[in-house]
Design a protein around this motif. Structure first.
Motif, PDB file in Angstrom:
ATOM      1  N   LYS A   1       0.771  -0.981   0.088  1.00 24.16           N
ATOM      2  CA  LYS A   1      -0.097  -0.014   0.019  1.00 24.16           C
ATOM      3  C   LYS A   1       0.873   1.436  -0.111  1.00 24.16           C
ATOM      4  O   LYS A   1       0.605   2.140  -0.894  1.00 24.16           O
ATOM      5  CB  LYS A   1      -0.843   0.024   1.206  1.00 24.16           C
ATOM      6  CG  LYS A   1      -2.041  -1.135   1.046  1.00 24.16           C
ATOM      7  CD  LYS A   1      -3.060  -1.050   2.236  1.00 24.16           C
ATOM      8  CE  LYS A   1      -2.278  -1.159   3.688  1.00 24.16           C
ATOM      9  NZ  LYS A   1      -1.589  -2.400   4.136  1.00 24.16           N
ATOM     10  N   THR A   2       1.764   1.501   0.826  1.00 22.63           N
ATOM     11  CA  THR A   2       2.525   2.463   0.926  1.00 22.63           C
ATOM     12  C   THR A   2       3.531   2.851  -0.097  1.00 22.63           C
ATOM     13  O   THR A   2       3.710   3.996  -0.522  1.00 22.63           O
ATOM     14  CB  THR A   2       3.336   2.503   2.263  1.00 22.63           C
ATOM     15  OG1 THR A   2       2.387   2.550   3.376  1.00 22.63           O
ATOM     16  CG2 THR A   2       4.414   3.805   2.582  1.00 22.63           C
ATOM     17  N   SER A   3       4.080   1.627  -0.593  1.00 21.74           N
ATOM     18  CA  SER A   3       4.888   1.570  -1.948  1.00 21.74           C
ATOM     19  C   SER A   3       4.064   2.325  -3.017  1.00 21.74           C
ATOM     20  O   SER A   3       4.562   3.199  -3.725  1.00 21.74           O
ATOM     21  CB  SER A   3       5.455   0.415  -2.146  1.00 21.74           C
ATOM     22  OG  SER A   3       5.889   0.384  -3.732  1.00 21.74           O
TER      23      SER A   3
ATOM     24  N   LYS B   1      -0.064   9.013  10.533  1.00 18.34           N
ATOM     25  CA  LYS B   1       0.127   9.109  11.939  1.00 18.34           C
ATOM     26  C   LYS B   1       0.943   7.897  12.414  1.00 18.34           C
ATOM     27  O   LYS B   1       1.453   8.074  13.442  1.00 18.34           O
ATOM     28  CB  LYS B   1      -1.512   9.078  12.720  1.00 18.34           C
ATOM     29  CG  LYS B   1      -1.783  10.321  12.560  1.00 18.34           C
ATOM     30  CD  LYS B   1      -3.012  10.487  13.796  1.00 18.34           C
ATOM     31  CE  LYS B   1      -2.573  10.085  15.056  1.00 18.34           C
ATOM     32  NZ  LYS B   1      -3.694   9.736  15.919  1.00 18.34           N
ATOM     33  N   LYS B   2       1.437   7.069  11.514  1.00 18.32           N
ATOM     34  CA  LYS B   2       2.325   6.139  11.745  1.00 18.32           C
ATOM     35  C   LYS B   2       3.817   6.552  11.802  1.00 18.32           C
ATOM     36  O   LYS B   2       4.682   6.280  12.761  1.00 18.32           O
ATOM     37  CB  LYS B   2       2.525   5.077  10.951  1.00 18.32           C
ATOM     38  CG  LYS B   2       1.619   3.706  11.024  1.00 18.32           C
ATOM     39  CD  LYS B   2       2.011   2.476  10.315  1.00 18.32           C
ATOM     40  CE  LYS B   2       0.901   2.109   9.589  1.00 18.32           C
ATOM     41  NZ  LYS B   2       1.190   1.070   8.507  1.00 18.32           N
ATOM     42  N   ALA B   3       3.738   8.039  11.178  1.00 17.71           N
ATOM     43  CA  ALA B   3       4.872   8.841  11.059  1.00 17.71           C
ATOM     44  C   ALA B   3       6.255   8.144  10.737  1.00 17.71           C
ATOM     45  O   ALA B   3       7.132   8.412  11.439  1.00 17.71           O
ATOM     46  CB  ALA B   3       5.028   9.480  12.190  1.00 17.71           C
ATOM     47  N   ILE B   4       6.239   7.107   9.970  1.00 16.04           N
ATOM     48  CA  ILE B   4       7.368   6.395   9.566  1.00 16.04           C
ATOM     49  C   ILE B   4       7.763   6.731   8.161  1.00 16.04           C
ATOM     50  O   ILE B   4       8.739   6.976   7.930  1.00 16.04           O
ATOM     51  CB  ILE B   4       7.367   4.613   9.816  1.00 16.04           C
ATOM     52  CG1 ILE B   4       6.873   4.407  11.142  1.00 16.04           C
ATOM     53  CG2 ILE B   4       8.510   4.205   9.387  1.00 16.04           C
ATOM     54  CD1 ILE B   4       6.555   3.091  11.304  1.00 16.04           C
ATOM     55  N   ASP B   5       6.789   6.541   7.383  1.00 15.80           N
ATOM     56  CA  ASP B   5       7.065   6.585   5.774  1.00 15.80           C
ATOM     57  C   ASP B   5       7.085   7.878   5.256  1.00 15.80           C
ATOM     58  O   ASP B   5       7.873   8.327   4.590  1.00 15.80           O
ATOM     59  CB  ASP B   5       6.034   5.607   5.201  1.00 15.80           C
ATOM     60  CG  ASP B   5       5.994   4.210   5.592  1.00 15.80           C
ATOM     61  OD1 ASP B   5       7.249   3.607   5.381  1.00 15.80           O
ATOM     62  OD2 ASP B   5       5.255   3.668   6.035  1.00 15.80           O
ATOM     63  N   PHE B   6       5.871   8.725   5.334  1.00 24.18           N
ATOM     64  CA  PHE B   6       5.713  10.026   4.688  1.00 24.18           C
ATOM     65  C   PHE B   6       6.625  11.141   5.228  1.00 24.18           C
ATOM     66  O   PHE B   6       7.242  11.938   4.120  1.00 24.18           O
ATOM     67  CB  PHE B   6       4.355  10.483   4.849  1.00 24.18           C
ATOM     68  CG  PHE B   6       3.540   9.618   3.536  1.00 24.18           C
ATOM     69  CD1 PHE B   6       3.485  10.287   2.250  1.00 24.18           C
ATOM     70  CD2 PHE B   6       3.064   8.363   3.759  1.00 24.18           C
ATOM     71  CE1 PHE B   6       2.693   9.470   1.300  1.00 24.18           C
ATOM     72  CE2 PHE B   6       2.508   7.638   2.873  1.00 24.18           C
ATOM     73  CZ  PHE B   6       2.381   8.059   1.536  1.00 24.18           C
TER      74      PHE B   6
ATOM     75  N   MET C   1      -4.067   9.602   2.815  1.00 24.07           N
ATOM     76  CA  MET C   1      -4.226   9.243   4.279  1.00 24.07           C
ATOM     77  C   MET C   1      -3.513   7.646   4.357  1.00 24.07           C
ATOM     78  O   MET C   1      -4.236   7.034   3.806  1.00 24.07           O
ATOM     79  CB  MET C   1      -5.612   8.956   4.672  1.00 24.07           C
ATOM     80  CG  MET C   1      -6.188  10.303   5.358  1.00 24.07           C
ATOM     81  SD  MET C   1      -7.847  10.277   5.856  1.00 24.07           S
ATOM     82  CE  MET C   1      -7.804   9.337   7.258  1.00 24.07           C
ATOM     83  N   ASP C   2      -2.573   7.801   5.002  1.00 21.91           N
ATOM     84  CA  ASP C   2      -1.931   6.288   5.061  1.00 21.91           C
ATOM     85  C   ASP C   2      -2.552   5.779   6.231  1.00 21.91           C
ATOM     86  O   ASP C   2      -2.011   6.430   7.398  1.00 21.91           O
ATOM     87  CB  ASP C   2      -0.407   6.516   4.717  1.00 21.91           C
ATOM     88  CG  ASP C   2      -0.101   5.051   4.428  1.00 21.91           C
ATOM     89  OD1 ASP C   2      -0.605   4.263   4.228  1.00 21.91           O
ATOM     90  OD2 ASP C   2       1.285   4.723   4.599  1.00 21.91           O
ATOM     91  N   GLU C   3      -3.274   4.815   6.360  1.00 20.22           N
ATOM     92  CA  GLU C   3      -3.968   4.088   7.299  1.00 20.22           C
ATOM     93  C   GLU C   3      -5.042   5.097   7.882  1.00 20.22           C
ATOM     94  O   GLU C   3      -4.910   5.887   8.657  1.00 20.22           O
ATOM     95  CB  GLU C   3      -3.032   3.732   8.282  1.00 20.22           C
ATOM     96  CG  GLU C   3      -3.816   2.635   9.233  1.00 20.22           C
ATOM     97  CD  GLU C   3      -4.524   1.490   8.440  1.00 20.22           C
ATOM     98  OE1 GLU C   3      -3.953   0.630   7.668  1.00 20.22           O
ATOM     99  OE2 GLU C   3      -5.971   1.722   8.720  1.00 20.22           O
TER     100      GLU C   3
HETATM  101 MG   LIG Z   1       2.319   1.174   4.905  1.00 26.15          MG
END
Ligand SMILES: [Mg+2]
Ligand SMILES: Nc1ncnc2c1ncn2[C@@H]1O[C@H](COP(=O)(O)OP(=O)(O)OP(=O)(O)O)[C@@H](O)[C@H]1O
Length: 384
Positions: A164-166, A187-192, A248-250
């Motif tokens: 999904k994120t890719s 909000k996971k604040a890892i990828d974006f 919006m990721d997740e």
């Molecule tokens: Mg993801």
């Protein structure tokens, strides 16, 4: 005169015969195999009339078959046989309605997908599109691209770790290359946050709400501008208006009700202002949050990655009765893309590091530090 007796070995002969028949059958042309499946599943209308093949176009990757439909049958009747056709022909099948509704176009792909497809996309090849999204490649290697300005909003679903994120990174880079404005809630604040030089990113509840409010305000200004410009299709304003995309990721990450209400308004009304939303979630159920089912029904483009063979999860992402996501192999990037038609694709793979390299190589401007730019500056607005 001696008579030579033929020695019979019934079991061995039967096995030989079965192998012979198997080899014969595997040489049967694809169209005949499909015909056999349809005959076997009794695809006929009330008067016992079956669809007829009116054209076959063999290709390197398989075959395209055009069927004429007798009254009373439609594309859905073919859809319900798709899995049986795929299993019996060893192909991947795409079924779409033909031009006049009395015809069905069936594409059978014999070829296999590559495991990983690197990012390679130029929006210049799609000059009529305002917000081009390369969804993925079909088994013949053709890149399927959709214009978010036509799709309006999208839902991307599937189990953790399947792409999904890719896919969102592919979209961000493509949209930026096309000159669109992109912002993201993660909000996971890892990828974006890795892309923060190029896009505004909200990483906590408070900044997510602020970002949503800005989009709401911008939607109102733009809707009025578009009304004044009297254009029906926003693509007509390409070059004058910047298409804006909120990712919006997740979806489950955003928790407060005020944000949920704004998202609901945006997916209902923002398309008229040239704003599109792309929302991902691992499991989009009615319990995601109150009103999410309404939101989901306005996310017309759907991408479903592997969902642990769970037919229910697939139906929640792709629609009632659609368990195709559950039939996918557990391969990252493999997905079902459903909008006007439905097909299995392999998405391009893009990580943050490569995304930044592509943006740098294409001289995509970095955003200024500090102020939010979701509300367009006056000098950039189309005159009313
Ligand atoms: Mg993801
Ligand atoms: N299109 C692709 N082709 C090949 N491999 C991929 C592809 N997309 C993702 N992957 C692989 O799968 C891993 C996980 O992908 P990704 O982070 O996009 O999953 P996700 O669906 O966002 O998961 P989560 O729900 O946990 O956030 C990647 O690090 C990569 O190794």
């Amino acid at each position: 005169m001696t008579q030579q007796r033929i020695k019979l070995n019934p079991l061995g002969d039967l096995v030989d015969m079965a192998i012979y028949v198997y080899h014969q059958l595997s040489d049967v042309p694809l169209d005949m195999k499909v015909q056999q499946v349809l005959d076997g599943t009794h695809l006929v209308n009330h008067f016992d009339h079956a669809p007829k093949i009116i054209e076959r176009r063999p290709s390197e990757s398989g075959m395209q078959i055009i069927w004429s439909l007798p009254p009373g049958l439609d594309t859905k009747d073919f859809d319900s046989r798709r899995l049986a056709i795929e299993q019996q022909t060893g192909t991947i099948v795409k079924i779409e309605p033909g031009a006049n509704g009395a015809v069905v176009v069936m594409t059978l792909y014999r070829s296999k997908f590559p495991k990983e497809i690197p990012f390679n996309f130029s929006p210049k090849d799609y000059p009529d599109m305002m917000a081009p999204l390369p969804i993925g490649k079909d088994p013949a290697g053709k890149l399927i691209v959709a214009d978010l300005a036509d799709v309006y909003h999208m839902l991307v679903g599937g189990a953790t770790g399947y792409g999904k994120t890719s896919e969102l990174f592919v979209f961000v880079v493509s949209l930026l290359l096309a000159g669109c404005k992109v912002s993201a809630i993660d909000k996971k604040a890892i990828d974006f946050p890795l892309l923060e030089d190029y896009i505004e990113v909200a990483q906590d509840e408070e900044s997510a709400l602020k970002m949503l409010k800005s989009h709401l305000k911008e939607k109102e200004i733009r809707t009025a501008q578009l009304r004044a410009a009297k254009v029906q299709k926003i693509q007509k304003l390409k070059g004058q208006m910047v298409y804006q995309v909120l990712i919006m990721d997740e979806a489950t990450g955003v928790e407060n009700e005020e944000s949920h209400a704004i998202i609901q308004t945006l997916v209902r009304e923002a398309r008229a202002g040239g704003i599109g939303l792309i929302i991902t979630t691992q499991k989009p159920s009615a319990n995601t949050w109150k009103g999410f089912t309404d939101v989901r029904s306005n996310l017309s483009g759907r991408i479903c990655f592997y969902c642990n063979g769970d037919a229910n999860d697939s139906q929640v992402i792709l629609g009632k009765g659609n368990s195709r996501g559950a039939e996918l192999p557990a391969i990252p990037g493999r997905c079902v893309w459903k909008w006007q038609t439905e097909e299995v694709l392999q998405s391009m793979f893009l990580d943050a590091e490569t995304a930044i390299k592509v943006l740098e190589a294409n001289n995509v401007p970095k955003r200024g530090a500090g102020e939010s730019e979701i509300i367009e500056q006056r000098k950039n607005r189309i005159p009313t």
